[in-house]
Write an enzyme that holds these catalytic residues in place. Structure first.
Site, short mmCIF file in Angstrom:
data_model
loop_
_atom_site.label_atom_id
_atom_site.label_comp_id
_atom_site.label_asym_id
_atom_site.label_seq_id
_atom_site.Cartn_x
_atom_site.Cartn_y
_atom_site.Cartn_z
N TYR A 100 -17.09 -54.26 -5.56
CA TYR A 100 -16.87 -52.92 -5.00
C TYR A 100 -15.65 -52.27 -5.63
CZ TYR A 100 -16.65 -49.02 -1.79
OH TYR A 100 -16.65 -47.76 -1.27
N PHE A 112 -23.89 -22.74 -17.78
CA PHE A 112 -24.88 -23.79 -17.56
C PHE A 112 -25.18 -23.80 -16.07
CE2 PHE A 112 -26.49 -27.97 -16.55
CZ PHE A 112 -27.62 -27.93 -17.34
N THR A 113 -26.43 -24.09 -15.71
CA THR A 113 -26.90 -23.90 -14.34
C THR A 113 -26.01 -24.58 -13.29
OG1 THR A 113 -28.37 -25.78 -14.68
CG2 THR A 113 -29.31 -23.58 -15.02
N ASP A 163 -16.79 -29.15 -21.28
CA ASP A 163 -17.98 -29.84 -20.78
C ASP A 163 -18.53 -30.58 -21.99
OD1 ASP A 163 -20.55 -30.58 -20.17
OD2 ASP A 163 -21.02 -28.75 -19.06
N LYS A 177 -26.64 -37.52 -21.40
CA LYS A 177 -27.00 -36.97 -22.72
C LYS A 177 -26.33 -37.82 -23.80
CE LYS A 177 -27.87 -33.29 -19.87
NZ LYS A 177 -27.19 -32.84 -18.65
N ARG A 207 -36.17 -21.85 -19.79
CA ARG A 207 -34.75 -21.52 -19.77
C ARG A 207 -34.67 -20.01 -19.97
NH1 ARG A 207 -32.53 -24.62 -16.53
NH2 ARG A 207 -31.56 -26.53 -17.19
N PHE A 224 -34.97 -22.75 -10.24
CA PHE A 224 -35.93 -23.25 -11.23
C PHE A 224 -36.46 -24.65 -10.91
CE2 PHE A 224 -32.91 -26.09 -13.31
CZ PHE A 224 -31.70 -25.54 -12.91
C1 PLP Z 1 -26.88 -31.82 -17.80
C2 PLP Z 1 -25.68 -30.97 -17.88
C3 PLP Z 1 -24.77 -30.90 -16.83
C4 PLP Z 1 -25.03 -31.54 -15.47
O1 PLP Z 1 -25.10 -32.90 -15.54
P1 PLP Z 1 -26.07 -33.82 -14.64
O2 PLP Z 1 -25.79 -35.18 -15.16
O3 PLP Z 1 -27.47 -33.36 -14.88
O4 PLP Z 1 -25.66 -33.64 -13.22
C5 PLP Z 1 -23.61 -30.17 -17.04
N1 PLP Z 1 -23.39 -29.50 -18.18
C6 PLP Z 1 -24.26 -29.52 -19.20
C7 PLP Z 1 -23.96 -28.77 -20.45
C8 PLP Z 1 -25.44 -30.24 -19.08
O5 PLP Z 1 -26.33 -30.23 -20.08
#
Ligand code: PLP
Length: 461
Positions: free
Chosen positions: A72, A124-125, A215, A258, A384, A451
């Site tokens: 933990y 970004f969303t 980011d 990613k 998108r 979406f």
């Molecule tokens: C996917 C993504 C996020 C959010 O991350 P999650 O792991 O899906 O919560 C933030 N910023 C960018 C540019 C992304 O592509």
């Protein structure tokens, strides 16, 4: 340059795919309300919905999974991950989270004051949603070229400092306390910023005391473009370029799903001088994610990520990945399919507004095109455009982004060249009978991040 570049790996495990009939797919898309997010994966042949958490791990990562220390507190995998973050990215301190949006939540809740302006190189969303939930107001400071699918500009991810200056003039430095810069800009079509732009932005912000938080979700793919296109860095290793990008920031967050080459995970990371933000985020992580030495990830997940961060710095891998995207992009382009140019770093983006130019943007051309690509060939892609952009919180109107795109996002190390050829063939067939495709209207519209769960029906007659 050769059209195809062989992957520097071979296949050790295979997962069967199932082809379905057109009739089956038609009934599936109707049941899913014409939203590809609501399809079941068993009904999909080639899944290009997203590159998020869909990649294949290496044998070394799988070996790492067996070395999970599921304590933990104070798991050894946490320290391995800290080492990888320090070594590959250069940041001194790290807060693990379950995925990217967990990191965004902690970051914005701790940094923003109500009414703060949040300039970013395009939205970004989830990032914008978390900034708004924390009382921030998103503003776009990406270069104009990014909004023009046909522009061949090589650095569509760049920040336009004139736009940032205009925000400072309008709102004052008290409200413009940070900017966020993302590499390989997702919503612009996977478009990179140059290191020279990042350095200019850094110098500008330093002078005024504005913080830069990156980011860094797709930092390796951006680094590849810098190595390829920016003379000065041609001889640098990918890792050196990545560290130089991070050095232009005060801190970062990452969706490790990613370029972390893992199926789940994320983190916040900071340089030493950001100790206050680090402390705040680290105390809040225990409320929303988990203890500060796992943050919602299992020990084994942290180990796989520590390995993935190092693996993604391989230039041969990145060349093969971008080479595969360029192959798909090239086949579609040759057939006249309207695309975002140049080819991006994580997907191929179809210009749905030009593809279905008989439709109004409020008939959601990209949403419908994604649905039709699925019915045609079992390939799942994602909208998108107007649906993803959502409504303006003040006016309640659709935001009508200039980019109305279908994203064919290619998972890392998963599909072969033949899968790309098959995908291209289906879309080219569809392009030949594009006039017969109608628009859509909402039958259900969720209030946030609509979406993901929205439902539609075709507008007929
Ligand atoms: C996917 C993504 C996020 C959010 O991350 P999650 O792991 O899906 O919560 C933030 N910023 C960018 C540019 C992304 O592509």
């Amino acid at each position: 340059m050769p059209r195809c570049i062989p992957e520097p790996y071979k296949i050790k495990v295979v997962e069967p795919l199932r082809m379905t009939t057109r009739e089956h797919r038609q009934s599936c898309i109707e049941a899913a309300g014409y939203n590809t997010f609501l399809l079941d994966s068993k009904d999909v042949f080639i899944d290009l919905l997203t590159d998020s958490g869909t990649g294949a791990m290496s044998d070394v990562q799988w070996a790492g999974m067996m070395r999970g220390d599921e304590a933990y507190a104070g798991s050894r995998n946490f320290y391995n991950l800290c080492d990888a973050v320090r070594d590959v990215l250069g940041y001194d301190m790290m807060v693990p989270t379950h995925q990217g949006r967990g990191a965004e939540h902690l970051f914005f809740q701790n940094f923003l004051r109500k009414g703060d302006i949040v300039p970013m190189n395009m939205y970004f969303t989830t990032t914008r949603q978390h900034a708004e939930l924390a009382g921030g107001i998103f503003k776009d400071i990406i270069v104009d070229e990014a909004h023009d699918p046909a522009s061949r500009f090589e650095w569509k991810g760049n920040v336009d400092l004139g736009k940032l200056q205009a925000l400072i003039d309008e709102y004052g430095l008290e409200r413009v306390r940070m900017i966020s810069m993302a590499p390989d800009v997702n919503m612009a079509g996977g478009q990179p910023f140059s290191l020279s732009n990042a350095k200019e932005v850094h110098a500008f912000c330093r002078k005024l005391g504005i913080k830069i938080y990156m980011d860094i979700t797709r930092i390796a793919e951006n680094a590849f473009f810098i190595k390829e296109r920016e003379q000065e860095y041609a001889e640098w290793s990918i890792k050196e370029i990545i560290r130089e990008i991070c050095a232009q920031s005060d801190g970062c967050w990452m969706s490790a799903k990613k370029d972390g080459l893992v199926n789940i995970g994320g983190f916040l990371a900071f340089f030493k001088h950001e100790d206050e933000m680090f402390q705040k985020c680290r105390s809040m992580v225990v409320v929303y994610e988990g203890l500060h030495t796992y943050g919602g990830m299992a020990g084994r997940d942290m180990e796989a990520l520590a390995v993935g961060l190092r693996e993604v710095c391989n230039n041969d891998y990145l060349a093969a990945r971008v080479g595969q995207l360029r192959l798909l992009h090239g086949m579609l382009d040759e057939a006249g399919v309207p695309l975002v140019h140049p080819c991006g770093g994580h997907g191929v983006f179809v210009d749905a507004r030009a593809f279905l130019d008989h439709l109004d943007q409020d008939e959601f051309p990209a949403q419908m095109l994604a649905a039709q690509i699925y019915v045609e060939s079992g390939v799942r892609s994602m909208e998108r455009g107007n649906v993803s952009a959502g409504r303006d919180p003040e006016t309640g109107e659709n935001r009508h982004p200039r980019l109305e795109l279908v994203r064919l996002t290619v998972p890392r190390r998963v599909y072969t060249q033949t899968h790309m050829e098959f995908t291209a063939e289906g879309i080219i067939e569809l392009y030949k009978r594009r006039e017969s495709i109608p628009g859509l209207r909402f039958t259900y519209e969720p209030e946030t991040l609509r979406f993901f769960q929205a439902r539609f029906e075709p507008i007929t007659g």
